[in-house]
Design an enzyme around this catalytic site. Structure first.
Site, PDB file in Angstrom:
ATOM      1  CG  HIS A 125      -4.721   4.340  -0.061  1.00  0.00           C
ATOM      2  ND1 HIS A 125      -3.695   3.418  -0.133  1.00  0.00           N
ATOM      3  CD2 HIS A 125      -5.029   4.648  -1.347  1.00  0.00           C
ATOM      4  CE1 HIS A 125      -3.409   3.186  -1.408  1.00  0.00           C
ATOM      5  NE2 HIS A 125      -4.207   3.913  -2.150  1.00  0.00           N
ATOM      6  CG  ASP A 167      -1.862   1.167   1.279  1.00  0.00           C
ATOM      7  OD1 ASP A 167      -1.574   2.196   0.624  1.00  0.00           O
ATOM      8  OD2 ASP A 167      -2.893   1.062   1.955  1.00  0.00           O
ATOM      9  CG  HIS A 168       1.000   4.301  -3.111  1.00  0.00           C
ATOM     10  ND1 HIS A 168      -0.170   3.782  -3.626  1.00  0.00           N
ATOM     11  CD2 HIS A 168       0.838   5.652  -3.075  1.00  0.00           C
ATOM     12  CE1 HIS A 168      -0.997   4.766  -3.895  1.00  0.00           C
ATOM     13  NE2 HIS A 168      -0.423   5.915  -3.571  1.00  0.00           N
TER      14      HIS A 168
END
Length: 490
Positions: free
Chosen positions: A242, A179-180
């Site tokens: 996110h 999950d960037h």
């Protein structure tokens, strides 16, 4: 004592795709430039397209051509890249790939370490992982790790199916779900702010905090991703991963130590403590929206339903605002508000911690309005931390005014590592702290599925906010009924 940089053969499935060219190759280059990668690495680009090594390396060099001031030879960097045309459904090609990896391992002295990165459509994750196992590509002398991109399933059921598939080929400690957002510098600063400052942790609870707000807004619309996005929406695309990840980092208990298992354990406890909702009361906690035509930077913007690949009567949300209640000893009674959407007023990701007012306002008789103390963590675009305090006005009276204490990361004069750069470095070094555990995936989907089912069963009154606005009016009403409002900090 110097720490040896990691050695590995990195196999990228989907090597000709957008993610690889925009994010992975530049991130690997920055790691190489910053001496986080030694000479002992190789990258195998795997895709169906028939390319030569030279073609592939030219693509890699094109992806890093903006790095013009570096004293690093782009040709030398690209020489570590090798192309391997590949049909993922043909089992005979896996043995050829294994032989190719072994040759590169010997050439680059990579100690038998293998990193498999899935930069492709999620429906390939499970089958490829199973084939890597069955065809012996994980029977190497060093470590093997699997990196997969979101979405980790489309709902709880498909997420479990994916976890079962990849879990038969790789153990949980070998699986790195990217999950960037978790690689962004200021998201990682949440832990530092909390656990390295004595002034914050004693106040980090329901006795002192009134509410928490997490905003992630975009100016862009769905652009050319309309067909994909119309089957996903903001709830699945942003909230399930996110937004819930940021909430869990803010709300988690201090881990026993900064070890991946301990940190993920505390995040899971937060997700287990989320107040359950059902389809009958979803509207009390969540608001959905879809953008209409409007003005963005003085230019006319089309509505979501006018986007390529989007149904004319689409019921897909491009905006979500919500209220999470965390029913544990630390947070009971404190609302965690989130909002995320496309075609909003500005591109912004930030966290606002609003502290409670003092029980008595000593300056009330003077007619002063005492503003609440705020702690703001700005993730993007301008990384920084701001505290809003009250102080004396510059005059003869003892009246108050709001002041700010601000830390701007740009003032350091040091380029922040990109999120993918940070996460690739962690993965190569075996640090899974900033990656998502299967339990987190399961718990977040269980919560989100209730909202999805309620919304899919009822046609929304869309569109309900103009492009260039901050979402529908109902998002403001969600907070107003609790006596709060969104903090729009510009």
């Amino acid at each position: 004592m110097s720490i040896e940089t990691p050695r590995a053969v990195i196999v990228i499935f989907g090597a000709t795709g957008d993610l690889a060219n925009r994010k992975l190759y530049p991130s690997l280059y920055r790691l190489y430039r910053n001496h986080k990668l030694s000479q002992h690495f190789a990258v195998v680009g795997v895709a169906r397209r028939p390319l030569t090594n030279e073609d592939f390396r030219n693509n890699v060099k094109k992806s890093i051509e903006s790095f013009k001031d570096d004293h690093v030879d782009h040709d030398e960097f690209a020489s570590h890249f090798h192309y391997n045309p590949f049909d993922a459904q043909d089992l005979s090609e896996y043995q050829k790939l294994d032989d190719f990896i072994n040759k590169l391992n010997q050439k680059h002295e990579a100690k038998g370490n293998r990193l498999f990165y899935m930069a492709m459509a999620p429906n390939f994750f499970g089958p490829i992982a199973a084939n890597l196992k069955s065809q012996g590509l994980t029977d190497n002398e060093g470590w093997s790790r699997l990196v997969i991109e979101k979405p980790f399933g489309h709902n709880y059921e498909t997420a479990q199916q994916l976890n079962d598939q990849i879990g038969q080929a790789f153990t949980e400690d070998q699986i790195y779900r990217i999950d960037h957002y978790l690689g962004k510098q200021m998201v990682q600063n949440i832990e530092i702010a909390r656990f390295a400052n004595a002034m914050f942790e004693p106040l980090w609870n329901n006795q002192y905090i009134a509410n928490v707000q997490v905003t992630s807004s975009e100016v862009l619309g769905v652009e050319e991703r309309g067909r994909y996005y119309d089957g996903s929406g903001a709830l699945r695309d942003m909230v399930q991963n996110h937004m819930l990840q940021m909430v869990s980092l803010i709300a988690m208990e201090p881990p026993a130590k900064l070890h991946p298992d301990e940190v993920r354990y505390e995040k899971v406890k937060v997700l287990r403590s989320l107040r359950e909702i059902d389809e009958s009361n979803v509207d009390d906690y969540f608001v959905r929206g879809q953008y209409d035509q409007g003005q963005i930077n003085g230019k006319q913007a089309a509505s979501y339903r006018e986007s390529n690949g989007v149904e004319a009567d689409s019921n897909t949300e491009t905006f979500v605002a919500g209220k999470f209640m965390i029913d544990n000893f630390r947070w009971v009674g404190v609302p965690f508000y989130i909002r995320t959407g496309k075609r909003m007023k500005q591109k912004l990701t930030e966290i606002v911690i609003q502290f409670k007012d003092l029980p008595i306002n000593l300056y009330k008789d003077k007619g002063d309005t005492i503003d609440p103390n705020l702690l703001i963590i700005r993730v993007q675009p301008d990384e920084g931390i701001t505290m809003h305090l009250n102080a004396k006005k510059t005059d003869y009276d003892t009246t108050s005014t709001q002041i700010t204490m601000h830390y701007d990361k740009a003032d350091e004069g040091i380029e922040s590592p990109e999120a993918y750069e940070v996460l690739l470095n962690d993965c190569l070094n075996g640090d899974s702290t900033s990656f998502v555990h299967s339990d987190e995936v399961a718990l977040s989907w269980k919560f989100i599925d209730v909202i999805s089912q309620a919304w899919s069963a009822k046609q929304a009154d869309f569109p309900n906010y103009k492009s260039g606005d901050n979402g529908p009016d109902a998002a403001n009403e969600l907070l107003a009924k609790d006596g709060f409002h969104w903090w729009d900090i510009n």
